[in-house]
Scaffold this active site. Structure first.
Site, mmCIF file in Angstrom:
data_model
loop_
_atom_site.group_PDB
_atom_site.id
_atom_site.type_symbol
_atom_site.label_atom_id
_atom_site.label_comp_id
_atom_site.label_asym_id
_atom_site.label_seq_id
_atom_site.Cartn_x
_atom_site.Cartn_y
_atom_site.Cartn_z
ATOM 1 N N TYR A 87 34.870 7.102 24.173
ATOM 2 C CA TYR A 87 33.795 6.696 23.252
ATOM 3 C C TYR A 87 33.488 5.205 23.402
ATOM 4 C CZ TYR A 87 31.549 6.111 18.625
ATOM 5 O OH TYR A 87 30.692 5.823 17.598
ATOM 6 N N LYS A 100 30.036 3.534 24.649
ATOM 7 C CA LYS A 100 29.280 2.619 23.785
ATOM 8 C C LYS A 100 29.088 1.259 24.460
ATOM 9 C CE LYS A 100 28.407 5.166 20.177
ATOM 10 N NZ LYS A 100 27.033 5.765 20.111
HETATM 11 N N1 LIG Z 1 29.022 6.964 11.280
HETATM 12 C C1 LIG Z 1 29.508 5.790 11.673
HETATM 13 O O1 LIG Z 1 30.185 5.068 10.896
HETATM 14 C C2 LIG Z 1 29.236 5.306 13.058
HETATM 15 C C3 LIG Z 1 29.910 4.142 13.509
HETATM 16 C C4 LIG Z 1 29.634 3.659 14.779
HETATM 17 C C5 LIG Z 1 28.698 4.317 15.589
HETATM 18 N N2 LIG Z 1 28.076 5.462 15.135
HETATM 19 C C6 LIG Z 1 27.134 6.122 16.037
HETATM 20 O O2 LIG Z 1 25.962 6.482 15.314
HETATM 21 C C7 LIG Z 1 25.446 7.716 15.840
HETATM 22 C C8 LIG Z 1 25.281 8.744 14.734
HETATM 23 O O3 LIG Z 1 26.549 9.027 14.178
HETATM 24 P P1 LIG Z 1 26.731 9.952 12.891
HETATM 25 O O4 LIG Z 1 27.901 9.411 12.175
HETATM 26 O O5 LIG Z 1 25.432 10.114 12.173
HETATM 27 O O6 LIG Z 1 27.167 11.335 13.589
HETATM 28 P P2 LIG Z 1 26.860 12.858 13.206
HETATM 29 O O7 LIG Z 1 27.934 13.656 13.852
HETATM 30 O O8 LIG Z 1 26.647 13.000 11.738
HETATM 31 O O9 LIG Z 1 25.473 13.146 13.938
HETATM 32 C C9 LIG Z 1 25.351 13.230 15.322
HETATM 33 C C10 LIG Z 1 24.207 14.164 15.658
HETATM 34 O O10 LIG Z 1 24.060 14.188 17.097
HETATM 35 C C11 LIG Z 1 23.770 15.520 17.481
HETATM 36 N N3 LIG Z 1 24.150 15.731 18.882
HETATM 37 C C12 LIG Z 1 25.415 15.770 19.398
HETATM 38 N N4 LIG Z 1 25.375 16.052 20.705
HETATM 39 C C13 LIG Z 1 24.056 16.189 21.040
HETATM 40 C C14 LIG Z 1 23.388 16.448 22.258
HETATM 41 N N5 LIG Z 1 24.064 16.681 23.399
HETATM 42 N N6 LIG Z 1 22.036 16.481 22.264
HETATM 43 C C15 LIG Z 1 21.344 16.262 21.112
HETATM 44 N N7 LIG Z 1 21.930 16.033 19.930
HETATM 45 C C16 LIG Z 1 23.284 15.985 19.884
HETATM 46 C C17 LIG Z 1 24.595 16.374 16.519
HETATM 47 O O11 LIG Z 1 24.102 17.726 16.459
HETATM 48 C C18 LIG Z 1 24.463 15.597 15.214
HETATM 49 O O12 LIG Z 1 23.374 16.071 14.430
HETATM 50 C C19 LIG Z 1 26.411 8.155 16.947
HETATM 51 O O13 LIG Z 1 25.926 7.708 18.205
HETATM 52 C C20 LIG Z 1 27.691 7.413 16.605
HETATM 53 O O14 LIG Z 1 28.499 7.209 17.727
HETATM 54 C C21 LIG Z 1 28.339 5.960 13.903
#
Ligand SMILES: NC(=O)c1ccc[n+]([C@@H]2O[C@H](COP(=O)([O-])OP(=O)(O)OC[C@H]3O[C@@H](n4cnc5c(N)ncnc54)[C@H](O)[C@@H]3O)[C@@H](O)[C@H]2O)c1
Length: 302
Positions: free
Chosen positions: A164, A168
């Site tokens: 991951y 990133k």
């Molecule tokens: N939540 C946090 O605190 C946090 C922190 C750092 C980074 N992020 C990043 O923010 C982004 C969103 O995270 P989140 O927490 O909302 O995650 P989440 O799991 O709630 O949502 C991710 C979405 O991506 C979709 N997805 C996964 N694989 C896919 C693919 N191959 N094609 C199309 N869609 C796909 C899933 O169906 C899901 O709806 C991610 O990139 C994550 O790495 C989140």
């Protein structure tokens, strides 16, 4: 006040849940036509379902907005192309793409399988490339557009998510390269490092020092997609709760020189007093926590 994205056509990957859904709803509320792109998978990338993207489209339409679902995976060139082409076919342009789709396969480096590495790098890094690639070709001829990638503070290193973290970090470099390569065409590229309460953050083992809601992240994305932010490119912004922060630009800090070529012995003699070593903040935190926990601190092995 005028809507920030009136009439713009914006494609958002991962828009079916978590932060992506909040960004999609916010963009639609600001007047954008939205491609809700989501494969509808579990947190580790399994069991796809089109119901997830359809659900967010229904929410946007019920609120009086305009949206279309694409339930493809971002991991293929065809998928990325279809997401962008859907916006172009429906609304005649692609003004912005936001690549939020992501999955997790947590494992210590020494236990990580090839499949766990590939799956995470494919969704995050390649999945940003496929959409940026398709969108940038159209934006270049339009002479305008905004690319927004989603990185994480974990790009600076992660104990148990090397896949991951590497993906990133790759997104940061991809965004920076897009900013450099597309500047002359009026296209911007920036990255968001979010923190928000979602199913993904609920899966992170350590307590997060800062947290907030997905809706707290959305306004910064809206701003970066808008005409008011045309002067901003090549940046990484943290967005969490009420905080927005900018990350530094990587550059050399100190140098030492010799006539000809250094020997290992000369390097050993001079490095410490000149170029030195930069503290790695996450490592310093780990050391502090281990010291506080004493010898009883368990070594992670997952
Ligand atoms: N939540 C946090 O605190 C946090 C922190 C750092 C980074 N992020 C990043 O923010 C982004 C969103 O995270 P989140 O927490 O909302 O995650 P989440 O799991 O709630 O949502 C991710 C979405 O991506 C979709 N997805 C996964 N694989 C896919 C693919 N191959 N094609 C199309 N869609 C796909 C899933 O169906 C899901 O709806 C991610 O990139 C994550 O790495 C989140």
């Amino acid at each position: 006040m005028a809507s920030y994205l009136q009439g713009k056509s914006i494609a958002i990957t991962g828009a079916g849940g978590g932060i992506g859904r909040a960004v999609a709803l916010a963009c639609a509320a600001e007047g954008a036509n939205v491609v809700v792109a989501d494969y509808g998978v579990s947190i580790d990338g399994r069991d796809p379902s089109s119901a997830v993207a359809d659900g967010v489209v229904a929410e946007i339409v019920a609120a009086g907005g305009s949206a279309v679902a694409v339930a493809d995976t971002v991991t293929t060139m065809d998928g990325g192309q279809r997401i962008v082409q859907t916006a172009v076919d429906r609304w005649g342009a692609i003004d912005g793409v936001v690549c939020i789709a992501g999955i997790l396969r947590e494992r210590m480096l020494f236990n990580m399988t090839e499949e766990e590495w590939d799956a995470v790098v494919e969704v995050h890094l390649k999945g940003t490339f496929t959409v940026f690639r398709a969108a940038s070709a159209v934006m270049r001829t339009q002479g305008s557009g905004s690319l927004v990638g989603f990185t994480s503070g974990a790009f600076a290193g992660s104990t148990s998510q090397a896949n991951y973290s590497a993906a990133k970090g790759g997104i940061v470099s991809l965004v920076r390269s897009a900013a450099l390569g597309l500047h002359r065409y009026g296209v911007t590229a920036n990255a968001i490092a979010p923190i928000a309460r979602t199913r993904m953050s609920a899966n992170v083992p350590q307590d997060l020092a800062e947290n907030g809601e997905p809706e707290d992240v959305a306004p910064m994305v809206v701003y970066l997609l808008s005409d008011r932010a045309r002067h901003i490119t090549g940046q990484i912004y943290t967005a969490v709760g009420g905080k927005i922060a900018v990350w530094n630009q990587p550059r050399e800090l100190r140098a030492m020189y010799t006539h000809g070529r250094w020997t290992p012995e000369e390097i050993e003699t001079h490095l410490g007093a000149t170029v030195g070593v930069e503290e790695m903040p996450f490592l310093a935190d780990i050391e502090r926590r281990r010291a506080a926990a004493g010898a009883a601190n368990p070594v992670p092995s997952a």
